[in-house]
Scaffold this active site. Structure first.
Site, mmCIF file in Angstrom:
data_model
loop_
_atom_site.group_PDB
_atom_site.id
_atom_site.type_symbol
_atom_site.label_atom_id
_atom_site.label_comp_id
_atom_site.label_asym_id
_atom_site.label_seq_id
_atom_site.Cartn_x
_atom_site.Cartn_y
_atom_site.Cartn_z
ATOM 1 N N CYS A 114 1.193 -1.441 0.123
ATOM 2 C CA CYS A 114 -0.437 0.147 0.104
ATOM 3 C C CYS A 114 0.807 1.271 -0.332
ATOM 4 C CB CYS A 114 -0.934 0.321 0.967
ATOM 5 S SG CYS A 114 0.046 0.055 2.758
ATOM 6 N N HIS A 120 -2.102 6.354 12.929
ATOM 7 C CA HIS A 120 -1.071 6.228 13.656
ATOM 8 C C HIS A 120 -0.150 7.681 12.843
ATOM 9 C CE1 HIS A 120 -0.854 3.729 9.819
ATOM 10 N NE2 HIS A 120 -0.098 4.891 9.518
#
Length: 709
Positions: free
Chosen positions: A28, A625
């Site tokens: 990704c 994150h």
């Protein structure tokens, strides 16, 4: 070549059918959670179906479980579940299907079925897709943008190496000469160093063009892209005194890439297909592009060069401020291209006539671009990647030696923001130098010529350079910030002097005598009470009950995931009802460790990451994150939401299990990525998720999380 995958073969003498062997690659754009979740889902599906599967993950840690030639040779098919470019050349002759990483997570069985009948991938053909690619979240960048960034990333090392070697050779081996600028003695050691640097600079432009083309048209586009870039940068090929520079390279890169894509669509006889990508396409594309640039694009460039020179000659009797501003604009526009060279040659040509003030205006403008871009990376670090910040330091060094090309990587990556900022700063520097009557006796610019005594009016020269640099830096960060906010549709987050109620509750915990104070990371092991029943500072629930021995046992087991998760960063029930509030509440948990320097900056960084693509992974999981210097060391928080929070997850589920990970920019090694990879994979196990959901309190949650390692 191994035959394409078909029905599962049978063994000799009526043995059991051999197990089907499949390979997969998952990746990704950010290379973190989705990469490993897709790998785990595909592996689990293959195991259920009795199929052998090896999965290569291309994550932020780097490629792991890499597929070798033997793996490919024995494979019956390959699944590529990725939202970024994956080299498919190694899979030629095999059945290949390419999809988005979300498909790997949510429909692994379907992909395994589809790949068994997928067409065979050829070296020059695109792999078939399921029509359902994409990550399902965030705003995908366009192909032209990705291609431009690909070219810039490959160009940067050439700019840095070439520029620094030239600067070092000029500073240590050069001297001023009225007729030749900064001169390095021939046949000297420093001339050899300088020549090596010049080679780096010479390759810079074709590298930019070639890798833009490569990102669009794959390997067949690399040769026409690089040769086209070389032609663009060699003005002598089209009767110009200056090449088209990096702007010309961008043009040739896109032309080469899309030309190759068009040629690939042409139907050719089957016998000619194998030679198309290695002979026919490169030759046809290179010849067509080269002749087009020389005979069509090059002529206007030469015309512009000649007429700009004539126009500037007619302005020598006008205002020095106006002339300085115009020369500064031209110097800053294309940094080595025809417009820049026109102004530079105009100023250097007047030195011989005794007019040194025009070159003084140019000399003040020349270093403004690299110095300004370097300063910009220092004053607004969060707007730039780590590679850009490193390039910014090199750009500062090059600016001191009058090497304007140091700013090219920034201009190529963000032309709409950087070029106007460069031009504004260059115009200001040139105007100030013209107003002050600064002169330069050699055809070179930057602080180095003043240090070596070639500049007249040294104090005002440095004033002009400083003002121009400041204007460029401030304008750049303003335009880049506005552009990024507009792209993300970001609403500015109001800052508060005091934390929100939920956040304040997380940061402040009971202390001795009823006072409150911050909870420190080491509290679990160093200073927890050894008697009584301490209250969890993040959930308000009883974290332990019993005597000192019980509390000591809790202390010994209070940290899991390499110590990143502690009782202080676990919350049983999130109060938040939306994504932003949840991130703020989770940031409060992290702040309770004492490792968060700036809570608001941590929140902003996490929200910016969400704009790049949702961290809602499906299966009722979200892992926001952030990589930011708002934290001093890596920290991880976990919380549950009873009602679930809308997170834009790939499968439409609301997030009930939320992890938040924060690491500093300079986090040592890839430990946090290793933990995230382990976490992502483990969360694909339904039984593990059930245990995590059913855990009664923080201690029970930590016990479940300890299974990960």
């Amino acid at each position: 070549m191994t035959s394409p995958a078909g029905p599962p073969p049978t063994g000799d003498g009526g043995d059991e059918p051999q197990r089907l062997k499949l390979l997969a690659v998952t990746a990704c754009p950010t290379g973190i959670a989705h990469t490993y979740m897709a790998a785990e889902k595909l592996s689990q599906a293959a195991e259920r179906l009795g199929i052998d599967m090896k999965v290569e993950t291309q994550g932020s840690i780097g490629a792991e479980n890499v597929l070798d030639d033997n793996d490919v040779r024995a494979a019956d098919g390959i699944i590529v579940a990725a939202d970024k470019d994956v080299d498919l050349g190694r899979f030629a002759g095999k059945r290949v299907i390419t999809v988005g990483v979300a498909e790997g997570i949510h429909h692994p069985e379907r992909l395994i079925e589809q790949v068994r009948s997928a067409p065979v991938h050829t070296a020059d053909g695109p792999a078939p897709t399921s029509g359902k690619g994409g990550s399902g979240g965030g705003k995908e960048r366009s192909l032209p943008y990705k291609a431009l960034m690909n070219g810039v990333s490959y160009m940067i090392p050439f700019v840095v190496v070439g520029g620094l070697l030239i600067a070092i050779s000029l500073s240590l081996g050069g001297h001023t000469d009225p007729s030749g600028g900064l001169v390095i003695p021939k046949d000297s050691f420093w001339m050899d160093v300088n020549n090596i640097g010049v080679i780096g600079f010479t390759l810079m432009v074709p590298i930019l063009s070639g890798y833009i083309a490569y990102a669009i048209g794959d390997r067949p586009a690399l040769v026409p892209g690089m040769i086209g870039g070389w032609i663009a940068n060699t003005g002598a090929l089209y009767d110009s005194k200056s090449g088209a520079g990096f702007i010309g390279a961008i043009v040739t890169g896109f032309l080469a890439g899309y030309l190759v894509l068009w040629i690939k669509k042409v139907k050719v006889p089957k016998f000619a297909q194998p030679i198309m990508p290695i002979i026919v396409i490169p030759i046809v594309a290179t010849t067509a592009l080269g002749l087009f640039f020389i005979y069509v694009i090059g002529k206007p460039i030469s015309w512009v060069f000649e007429h700009l020179t004539s126009w500037l000659s007619g302005m020598t009797g006008t205002s020095a401020v106006l002339l300085g501003a115009i020369l500064g604009l031209m110097i800053a526009f294309d940094m080595g291209g025809p417009v820049n060279k026109t102004a530079f040659l105009f100023g250097s040509g007047l030195i011989a006539t005794g007019n040194q003030t025009v070159m003084g205006m140019c000399a003040a403008a020349i270093p403004v671009m690299p110095l300004g871009q370097g300063v910009a990376t220092l004053i607004r670090r969060r707007l730039y990647t780590e590679q850009e910040r490193e390039t910014g330091l090199a750009s500062l060094f090059m600016g001191c030696f009058g090497i304007s090309e140091g700013a090219i990587p920034f201009a190529a990556a963000r032309p709409a923001q950087v070029i106007p900022a460069n031009m504004l700063g260059g115009a200001v520097a040139g105007a100030v130098a013209g107003l002050a009557g600064v002169s330069d006796a050699v055809p070179h610019g930057g602080p180095i010529v003043a240090v070596l005594g070639a500049v007249g009016g040294v104090p005002m020269f440095f004033v002009a350079v400083a003002i121009g640099t400041a204007v460029t830096a401030l304008t750049t960060v303003t335009l880049v910030d506005v552009s990024e906010r507009r792209r993300r549709g970001e609403v500015p987050i109001p800052s508060a002097r005091t934390p929100e109620p939920a956040l304040a509750a997380a940061v402040a915990v009971p202390g001795a005598g009823g006072a409150t104070g911050p909870v420190r990371a080491g509290l679990a092991k160093e200073s927890r009470p050894t008697a009584g029943a301490p209250v969890s500072p993040v959930s308000g629930e009883s974290a332990a009950a019993g005597t000192g021995s019980t509390a000591t046992a809790v202390a010994d087991e209070a940290e899991v995931l390499s110590g990143y998760v502690t009782e202080e960063t676990v919350k049983v029930r999130l109060a938040a009802e939306d994504k932003e509030s949840a991130i703020r509440e989770m940031a409060g948990l992290l702040a309770a460790t004492g490792k968060v320097r700036d809570v608001e900056e941590l929140v902003r960084t996490a929200l910016r990451r969400e704009e790049q693509g949702t961290t809602g992974l499906g299966e009722e999981i979200a892992i926001p994150h952030a990589k930011t210097d708002a934290v001093s060391t890596p920290v991880v928080a976990f919380a549950r939401s009873d009602a679930g929070i809308e997170w834009g997850s790939l499968d439409g589920t609301r997030a009930r299990l939320v992890f938040m990970i924060a690491v500093p920019e300079a986090a040592a090694g890839d430990e946090h990525l290793r933990i995230l990879a382990l976490l992502s994979r483990r969360l694909m196990d339904p039984a593990f998720r059930e245990r995590l959901t059913a855990a009664a309190d923080a201690r029970a949650i930590l016990a479940v999380l300890s299974e990960i390692e």
